[in-house]
Structures are given as structure tokens and as C-alpha cells.
Write a protein that holds these residues in place. Structure first.
Motif, PDB file in Angstrom:
ATOM      1  N   ASP A   1       0.811  -1.219   0.000  1.00  0.00           N
ATOM      2  CA  ASP A   1       0.000   0.000   0.000  1.00  0.00           C
ATOM      3  C   ASP A   1       0.845   1.269   0.000  1.00  0.00           C
ATOM      4  N   ALA A   2       2.062   1.181   0.487  1.00  0.00           N
ATOM      5  CA  ALA A   2       3.033   2.287   0.465  1.00  0.00           C
ATOM      6  C   ALA A   2       2.507   3.608   1.036  1.00  0.00           C
ATOM      7  N   PRO A   3       2.042   3.613   2.284  1.00  0.00           N
ATOM      8  CA  PRO A   3       1.631   4.880   2.887  1.00  0.00           C
ATOM      9  C   PRO A   3       2.800   5.752   3.318  1.00  0.00           C
ATOM     10  N   TRP A   4       3.979   5.170   3.356  1.00  0.00           N
ATOM     11  CA  TRP A   4       5.220   5.868   3.722  1.00  0.00           C
ATOM     12  C   TRP A   4       6.284   5.578   2.676  1.00  0.00           C
ATOM     13  N   ILE A   5       7.328   6.377   2.754  1.00  0.00           N
ATOM     14  CA  ILE A   5       8.623   5.987   2.207  1.00  0.00           C
ATOM     15  C   ILE A   5       9.520   5.829   3.435  1.00  0.00           C
ATOM     16  N   PRO A   6       9.668   4.607   3.974  1.00  0.00           N
ATOM     17  CA  PRO A   6      10.585   4.424   5.112  1.00  0.00           C
ATOM     18  C   PRO A   6      11.996   4.803   4.656  1.00  0.00           C
ATOM     19  N   LEU A   7      12.674   5.648   5.398  1.00  0.00           N
ATOM     20  CA  LEU A   7      13.979   6.154   4.974  1.00  0.00           C
ATOM     21  C   LEU A   7      15.148   5.453   5.653  1.00  0.00           C
ATOM     22  N   VAL A   8      15.269   5.626   6.958  1.00  0.00           N
ATOM     23  CA  VAL A   8      16.439   5.066   7.650  1.00  0.00           C
ATOM     24  C   VAL A   8      16.090   4.644   9.069  1.00  0.00           C
ATOM     25  N   HIS A   9      16.923   3.755   9.591  1.00  0.00           N
ATOM     26  CA  HIS A   9      16.996   3.479  11.024  1.00  0.00           C
ATOM     27  C   HIS A   9      18.370   4.008  11.447  1.00  0.00           C
TER      28      HIS A   9
END
Length: 534
Positions: free
Chosen positions: A495-503
Motif C-alpha cells: 500500500d506504500a503509505p510511507w517511504i521508510p527512509l532510515v533506522h
């Protein structure tokens, strides 16, 4: 700190972070070194600690805020019924000395500490706990974000069995009940103070903690002072803590070098080598339990289209962001939760950096010529976001390459969060540091439809995901819970509600005069054991 290279340091941090959830403490050579040095250093009686940070608190009522800068302060004014360990999220006695759950998982009983008083001199007892629960549950859902996010309507009764025993009844089992109660939002407040100050309690906080509130100069500083009647004898060690606001990372480091601050957060990774060479400074490593992300508000314009959200995921070069702004001290985020959390799905594949694929999906979605949106940049530094403006500019450039023109927008921190809660941004930078080390605290709190209007700023809604997360909350067996969370992550990725970037692997710096400071993985640090040496 001894090391051969900065990259070796970062590798060590990663190892420590990964091991965090599997043990209750970590072997930190630097901490050992400082403790050995502290045995010969002269410790001041009392003294003041100045903690420099990038932004001000929003409020000082822990029940009504969601931001880390507020919890950083309230953590030391208020205490929770259950407490996390000094270095991890293991459950330890807090204002409750014992706790249990019935066989059917519906009744939670807590035996309270005796002899505890609130800062205003009133007694802490079972009636005070019942008062707090009723306040949380009876308040405005939009105001008491965390209570509604973690417990909603599940608590059906709270009663004082006797003066020092509380029993909470729920409509279904809550696997994270006690972990939730250990979180900062559930700090127990003085009923008398709440009745006295009303809506002004947020700037007149009264708890049972090691420090009492003294003064708040908005956008400048917050001062808390020693609670002389604290129930844990011999604590706190400090007389005073001042949380100062210095927006720029470099300016905070300058303040540390000048002796105007004792601990600073939001250190530029490029400054680490110089800090390490300075024998008057030390580095504190905060175990990684976070995620930084670009939220895509699914109720606004092109963001309503899943293909567009997927396209934007393909458009962002995460590794370039890590190289430019984290100097390698982070890993690309694939899922909305970090790998150290139980239930992380390592089989989920990321959207690789592929501008051409992004263009194809945009064309398929009907946006061959692109579109214009706003990209909101965080105005403060956070452990997961060293420079919101620069990261926004990097993403803006990536979007430009696929035909999407993004206008960068920002607001003062409290306004920024409030507008996000109302769903006013097209895309926005934000992040999360885990509150309790559980997958529920990432997936349900940040992305479940129940959390829209609180921490689900992207307004993401998927009934199947919701059903999975609710089932996971009610499942006691951890292996079964892990399976459910892994299933949810697959659906969320699609669904891609985010663009997870980094931890990220957050780093703080401090004066060598600071003793016993431990950077907690939740981002909120206990300061009652901290001392200052000459």
C-alpha cells in the motif's frame, strides 16, 4: 573512546543495537571506561546539568503529547506504574511494586509502592491511579492520543481494591498492557494539581518523580529541580536540570565546547572525529530503536493513488541520504519498524532506487507529466533526523528527476505536528522512536486506522491490516504475534503509505564531567542517577 576509524565505531553501534532486544544490558567499553575514571574523580554534591536540544517541548502534560521533546522532560517529573530498565525496555517496578494478570487475560492487578507523595504533598495511592485512568479514558480522543491509541475502549473498569491495590478490567486480552503502562504518556499526575490548574496543568506539571518543575521560558529553556522528598532515598544526585533550546547542531556543539552545556543531542556525524579527540568530551550512544520516514497522506490529491505512492518510493535514493547526512551511521529502512523489534519481516523486499520505474508507474497512474505537491520538512533535529531541511532538499531533487515538483514547507514544531494530525500535508518528514520495544507500538500506533487523528499522520486505512493488528494485540503467544506482524508488513509495503527512509544510530556528546548518564533507546532518559564531577 578508542577506535581505529569512524566506520569501526558505527559497526560497533550496529552490533550493540541489534543485540538490544535480546538482552537486558549491553557491554559498553566507553561506559566502563567512564565508570572506572569516575571512581577516582571527585563527585559534586548536587550541581546542575544543562541539556541542550534542538527544539522546545510542546506541553508538559505527558498524557496529551506525542513528541519526544516533551517526554524528555516529563520523564523526570512523572513516574509510571511500571518502569523500563535503565538501558532497555525490560519491565521493572515503578510506582507499582508488583503486578499480575488473570488466567483469562482480562484483569490486571497492581500492588503500589507505599510512602510516595506527589510534589504538591498529596498522597499517591490507588485512588490517584483510578483518577488518572478515568481522566485518560474520559478525555477528548484527539487530546489523549496515546490512551486512545493503546487502550481505546478496551478498559471497562478501574477500581481501587484497597488503598494500595488497583485492578483494571479489559474487554479482551491486551498483550502489551504492562509495556504500554511503562510508556511516558502514562505518567501518574497529581489529581489535586489537575483540579487546581485545569487546562493550565500542561505548564504546571505535578508528578511523583525525582525532579519537580520550576520554570518554563518558552522556546528557550525548562528548569526542573531536585525533589527533596523523593521516595527513593539518595536520589536524585543533581540539584537542577536545565533543558535549553539551541536549534542548530553546530551551535549546540559550540555551547558544549564553551562549557555552556553539559550534554547535547543531535550531533553532526561529521563532528564525531573532533569530539573523540577532545579529552574534555565524551560520546554517548543511543541504541537504535527508530525509523525516519516520508509520510504520504493517502487522502490528498495524487497521494490517493497507490501507484503514485509506490512510484515515489522508487524515486528516493535512500543510500545517498545516508551517505550525505548520516555518514553511514544508519541503515536503509524497508519496513515501518526497525529490525531489532520482534516480529520484523526480513523477507519483505524494498522499493529499490529506480527513477525509470517511478516514471512508468506515474504514467500508469495518469501522471505522465508529473504533478506539484508540498513536501514538509521537520523544523527540529531528532535522533532519526539530523537535518530535516537538507533531507527534504535531497528528496525534492529525487522527485524532480521523475517529474514531481515538490515545494518545501515547514512550521514551528508544535504547529507542524498539529497540522500533520489534521492531515494538511501532501508529504511530510517525520519519524518515531519506539516507546516500548514492541511491534504494536510501531504498526498499530503509526499506521492503524484507529490511530488516524493521533499518530497515523498519513491517514492510512486498510481493514485487513487493522484486523491483523487487533488480533495481534489480543494474542499472548509471542510467536503467533510475530507471524501476524510479519503478515501486516507485507500488506503495508504494497500500500506504500510511507517511504521508510532510515533506522539511525543516534549519538550524543557530553562533558567528561557528566557521570552515570545513559542514553535510553526510547529517547527519554532517566536523569536521577546522573552526577557531575570536577
Amino acid at each position: 573512546m578508542k577506535k581505529r576509524s569512524v566506520m569501526l565505531l558505527f559497526a560497533l553501534i550496529m552490533i550493540i543495537s541489534t543485540a538490544l532486544m535480546g538482552c537486558n544490558s549491553k557491554d559498553d567499553k566507553d561506559t566502563d571506561k567512564k565508570e572506572k575514571e569516575g571512581t577516582t574523580a571527585k563527585v559534586e554534591s548536587g550541581d546542575t546539568l544543562v541539556f541542550a536540544r534542538g527544539g522546545d517541548s510542546v506541553e508538559l502534560d505527558p498524557a496529551t503529547v506525542t513528541d519526544g521533546e516533551s517526554f524528555r522532560v516529563t520523564k523526570n517529573i512523572f513516574e509510571t506504574l511500571i518502569q523500563f530498565g535503565d538501558k532497555d525496555t525490560s519491565l521493572q517496578p515503578g510506582l507499582a511494586k508488583e503486578w499480575s494478570v488473570s488466567d483469562d487475560g482480562l484483569k490486571y492487578t497492581m500492588k503500589l509502592q507505599e510512602g510516595v507523595k506527589f510534589h504538591d504533598g498529596t498522597e499517591f495511592n490507588a485512588d490517584a491511579v483510578v483518577f488518572n485512568f478515568k481522566r485518560w479514558s474520559g478525555g477528548d480522543k484527539e487530546k489523549f492520543y496515546y490512551y486512545n491509541s493503546q487502550f481505546g475502549n478496551l478498559v471497562t473498569d478501574v477500581k481501587a481494591v484497597d488503598s494500595m491495590t488497583v485492578e483494571v478490567t479489559t474487554s479482551r486480552p491486551i498483550a502489551t498492557f504492562y509495556k504500554n503502562l511503562a510508556m511516558s504518556p502514562f505518567g501518574i499526575a497529581s489529581p489535586a494539581a489537575i483540579e487546581k490548574y485545569g487546562n493550565k496543568f500542561l505548564e504546571n506539571p505535578v508528578g511523583t518523580g525525582a525532579f519537580k518543575f520550576k520554570e518554563w521560558k518558552r522556546t528557550e529553556s525548562i528548569t526542573i529541580v531536585k525533589n527533596e522528598n523523593y521516595w527513593q532515598k539518595g536520589l536524585p544526585k543533581l540539584d537542577k536540570v536545565i533543558f535549553t533550546v539551541i536549534p542548530e547542531n553546530s551551535a549546540r556543539l559550540n555551547a558544549l565546547n564553551a562549557g555552556e552545556a553539559d550534554v547535547v543531542e543531535g550531533v553532526n556525524y561529521s563532528d564525531l572525529p573532533a569530539i573523540e579527540k577532545n579529552d574534555k568530551l565524551q560520546i554517548f550512544q543511543r541504541p537504535s530503536m527508530n525509523v525516519a520516514y516520508l509520510g504520504l497522506t493517502s487522502t490528498r490529491g495524487p497521494m490517493k493513488n497507490k501507484l503514485v505512492r509506490q512510484a515515489l518510493n522508487y524515486a528516493v535514493n535512500k543510500q545517498a541520504i545516508i551517505d550525505a547526512f548520516y555518514l553511514g551511521s544508519a541503515e536503509p529502512a524497508i519496513n515501518p519498524m526497525p529490525p531489532v523489534i520482534s516480529g520484523y519481516n526480513s523477507d519483505v523486499k524494498d522499493y529499490e532506487y529506480n527513477p525509470e520505474k517511478a516514471k512508468e508507474l506515474l504514467a500508469k497512474a495518469g501522471y505522465k507529466d508529473g504533478f506539484e505537491i508540498e513536501l514538509w520538512a521537520m523544523p527540529v533535529t531528532r535522533p532519526y533526523m539530523p537535518d530535516g531541511q537538507k533531507v527534504a532538499e535531497a528528496i525534492q531533487a529525487d522527485f524532480e528527476k521523475v517529474g514531481v515538483k515538490a515545494k518545501i514547507v515547514s512550521y514551528e514544531w508544535a504547529t507542524y505536528l498539529d497540522k500533520l494530525r489534521l492531515g494538511e500535508a501532501d508529504t511530510f518528514l517525520l519519524g518515531w522512536t519506539g516507546d516500548n520495544g514492541d511491534a504494536d507500538n510501531f504498526l498499530y500506533v503509526l499506521l492503524d486506522q484507529d490511530s488516524i487523528g493521533s499518530n497515523n499522520y498519513s491517514y492510512y486505512k486498510n481493514q485487513k491490516v487493522h484486523d491483523i493488528l487487533i488480533k495481534a494485540q489480543s494474542t499472548v503467544n509471542q510467536d503467533e504475534r510475530d507471524k501476524l506482524y510479519k503478515e501486516a508488513q507485507v500488506l503495508i509495503k504494497e500500500d506504500a503509505p510511507w517511504i521508510p527512509l532510515v533506522h539511525s544510530n543516534p549519538v550524543l556528546a557530553g562533558s567528561v564531567k557528566v557521570k552515570n548518564f545513559i542514553a535510553h533507546p526510547t529517547g527519554s532518559d532517566f536523569l536521577k542517577e546522573v552526577e557531575m564531577t570536577k
